[in-house]
Enzyme design. Structure first.
Site: not given
Ligand code: SIN
Length: 342
Positions: A27, A74, A107-108
């Site tokens: 993100t 991710s 973040t995932d």
């Molecule tokens: C991801 O994990 O690539 C999408 C969600 C995020 O980064 O918050």
């Protein structure tokens, strides 16, 4: 792409640390058509040079070497990409003129990659992951400040010998302990048992505790693209043994049970776990609760079941450790000591 980012002009003082920024997507590199949109955007589409351009003051903190290692959401992270990323981190940190590495990530699955690097990077130099909850196009995007803070952390001598770190929302977390705890909040990351290691703000940082368990150079672990297959099965009201039996029949080498409470397992699943262990599958008992420890022979009889307890590792981090330990050829009888150590 390997680029020497232009925000580090050659006229800068020679003493400024040299930090490699490896971008993988997420993100933080997300883009939405509408600045008011913080969901339903496309992750991992903005390139590393544009991410760095959004933070002009980086040039006051470090000389930046930038590489685009991947451009993914991710959720789609793979062991192959982990192996590529880890190899690149190790190669860069082995260079005399690189003082630390920052990784921009989604973040995932950040908590999995952070723990994996914590166990497999072979250097005392800082490796700092960061991310964002809001896409780069959002009103009040959190990515630029998180990136600046991550570079500040990586450029600090105080960050050496701490293993993989996560700089997020002004906090510094250990890659071992950090977990994502919110689907939307900008303070999404926490270390539920020990808390954050420290803080970073306005170019300053402070560590308030240090990492106790062995990591990086102190571990025998190495990442390979073909890690042994380890799957996760949850225990819940009315669960059947179908998933465990199917996974064992498919030849998994390890199973992590996301148990209820203190890693307790539904009686139906418990028999399947005992049968799996008898067939040589290494079974780790973790908890789906989100904080706390799973006690050996506490909520389930590990000595009878043949299972290993995860301690404070959640199911996803337990899976990372189990894959690495199996890849290192750890005999099942030493697996509990691996989980007690790392
Ligand atoms: C991801 O994990 O690539 C999408 C969600 C995020 O980064 O918050």
């Amino acid at each position: 792409m390997n680029s020497l980012h232009t925000s580090s002009p050659s006229g800068l003082p020679p003493g400024l640390p040299r930090i490699a920024v490896l971008a993988t997507g997420g993100t933080i590199a997300g883009e939405a058509g509408d600045a008011a949109k913080t969901s339903g955007y496309k992750a991992g589409v903005v390139g590393v040079d544009k991410l760095l351009d959004a933070v002009p003051s980086l040039s006051q903190v470090a000389r930046i070497h930038a590489e685009q290692v991947a451009s993914i959401d991710s959720k789609d992270m793979t062991p192959t990409l982990w192996a590529t990323l880890c190899a690149r981190v190790n190669a860069l940190l082995a260079l005399d003129d690189i003082d630390g590495v920052v990784i921009t990530h989604g973040t995932d699955t950040l908590e999995e990659t952070a723990y994996l690097l914590h166990l497999t990077v072979k250097s005392d130099k800082p490796v700092v992951l960061t991310a964002a909850m809001r896409p780069s196009t959002a009103l009040s995007a959190d990515g630029p400040l998180n990136l600046l803070n991550a570079v500040t952390v990586a450029a600090s001598k105080a960050s050496w010998k701490q293993g993989a770190l996560v700089a997020f929302n002004n906090q510094i977390h250990s890659g071992r302990d950090v977990v994502k705890t919110s689907t939307y909040a900008v303070d999404a990351f926490r270390s539920p048992e020990g808390g954050a290691l420290g803080w970073v703000q306005d170019g300053q940082l402070e560590y308030q505790r240090t990492v106790v368990r062995p990591h990086t150079l102190q571990t025998p672990f190495q990442i390979a693209a073909d890690l042994p297959t380890v799957e996760i099965v949850a225990s819940y009201a009315g669960v059947s043994r179908v998933a465990v039996d199917a996974l064992v029949a498919a030849g998994v080498k390890g199973l992590v049970i996301a148990g209820t409470g203190n890693g307790s397992i539904h009686s139906t699943l418990q028999q399947a776990v005992a049968d799996a262990a008898k067939q040589g599958v290494v079974v780790v008992r973790s908890s789906r609760v989100g904080s706390g420890h799973v006690m050996r022979n506490g909520a389930a009889p590990d000595d009878t079941l043949g299972s290993v307890t995860a301690g404070s590792l959640n199911p996803y981090k337990s899976r990372v450790l189990l894959m690495l330990a199996l890849a290192a050829g750890t005999p099942p009888k030493y697996m509990q000591s691996v989980f007690d150590t790392y």
